[in-house]
Design a protein around this motif. Sequence first.
Motif, PDB file in Angstrom:
ATOM      1  N   ARG A 160     -18.905   1.825 -10.666  1.00  0.00           N
ATOM      2  CA  ARG A 160     -18.988   1.961 -12.229  1.00  0.00           C
ATOM      3  C   ARG A 160     -17.951   3.055 -13.047  1.00  0.00           C
ATOM      4  O   ARG A 160     -18.463   3.799 -12.130  1.00  0.00           O
ATOM      5  N   GLU A 187     -16.331   6.142 -13.876  1.00  0.00           N
ATOM      6  CA  GLU A 187     -16.518   6.273 -15.548  1.00  0.00           C
ATOM      7  C   GLU A 187     -15.023   7.183 -16.234  1.00  0.00           C
ATOM      8  O   GLU A 187     -14.531   8.125 -17.031  1.00  0.00           O
ATOM      9  N   ALA A 238     -13.570  -3.041 -16.224  1.00  0.00           N
ATOM     10  CA  ALA A 238     -13.481  -2.382 -17.490  1.00  0.00           C
ATOM     11  C   ALA A 238     -13.702  -0.920 -16.597  1.00  0.00           C
ATOM     12  O   ALA A 238     -14.682  -0.226 -16.436  1.00  0.00           O
ATOM     13  N   SER A 239     -12.915  -0.081 -17.477  1.00  0.00           N
ATOM     14  CA  SER A 239     -12.966   1.713 -16.872  1.00  0.00           C
ATOM     15  C   SER A 239     -12.044   2.047 -17.865  1.00  0.00           C
ATOM     16  O   SER A 239     -10.959   2.134 -18.488  1.00  0.00           O
ATOM     17  N   ASP A 242     -23.691  -7.395 -18.804  1.00  0.00           N
ATOM     18  CA  ASP A 242     -23.756  -6.277 -17.782  1.00  0.00           C
ATOM     19  C   ASP A 242     -25.338  -5.391 -18.865  1.00  0.00           C
ATOM     20  O   ASP A 242     -25.150  -4.849 -19.933  1.00  0.00           O
ATOM     21  N   ALA A 270     -26.351  -2.052 -18.390  1.00  0.00           N
ATOM     22  CA  ALA A 270     -25.491  -1.199 -18.681  1.00  0.00           C
ATOM     23  C   ALA A 270     -24.856  -0.992 -19.720  1.00  0.00           C
ATOM     24  O   ALA A 270     -24.736  -0.071 -19.963  1.00  0.00           O
ATOM     25  N   THR A 271     -23.833  -0.949 -20.339  1.00  0.00           N
ATOM     26  CA  THR A 271     -22.920  -1.665 -21.051  1.00  0.00           C
ATOM     27  C   THR A 271     -23.150  -2.995 -22.610  1.00  0.00           C
ATOM     28  O   THR A 271     -22.459  -2.285 -23.737  1.00  0.00           O
ATOM     29  N   ASP A 272     -24.219  -3.687 -22.263  1.00  0.00           N
ATOM     30  CA  ASP A 272     -24.368  -4.669 -22.997  1.00  0.00           C
ATOM     31  C   ASP A 272     -23.218  -5.778 -22.994  1.00  0.00           C
ATOM     32  O   ASP A 272     -23.289  -6.469 -24.220  1.00  0.00           O
ATOM     33  N   ARG A 273     -22.358  -5.819 -22.423  1.00  0.00           N
ATOM     34  CA  ARG A 273     -21.460  -6.320 -22.823  1.00  0.00           C
ATOM     35  C   ARG A 273     -21.570  -7.990 -22.085  1.00  0.00           C
ATOM     36  O   ARG A 273     -22.359  -8.358 -21.460  1.00  0.00           O
ATOM     37  N   PHE A 327     -18.141  -9.540 -18.376  1.00  0.00           N
ATOM     38  CA  PHE A 327     -17.682  -8.665 -17.364  1.00  0.00           C
ATOM     39  C   PHE A 327     -16.811  -9.254 -15.956  1.00  0.00           C
ATOM     40  O   PHE A 327     -17.440 -10.194 -15.481  1.00  0.00           O
TER      41      PHE A 327
END
Length: 121
Positions: A17, A19, A66-67, A94, A96-99, A102
């Motif tokens: 992931r 960032e 996504a980044s 996901d 970690a991101t609530d998507r 992904f």
Amino acid sequence: MNKTTNFGAKPPANALRVEAWRDLPRDATPAHYRITDEAGDTRLITLSKGNRIILDALIAQPLFCASPVRISDRVCILRHEYCVPILKEMYKNDAATDRARFGVYFLNGCVERVDPVEGRT
């Protein structure tokens, strides 16, 4: 675009992931790569800067799509200008991101960095 859907599965535990650029390999100097297709034919490409950084990261491990550093822009260049076989697999939920959905990029073929002497033709 090569895309598969794996809604019942989870992405690999080693998927990176990203960032910030600091999360990626640092060497951006020109490097040579050999791409071998399904028929066994090979070709050599030379990459530098952001394209090299993203391909080196993909060689090491899958990358979340996504980044904040816009990995998808570099993936499009690698796919369309250099014909690097990159696959995007889609997943659900996901944590970690609530998507809800992904993607994760994978190399979909044999791509390896080669030494400059080996890369000469």
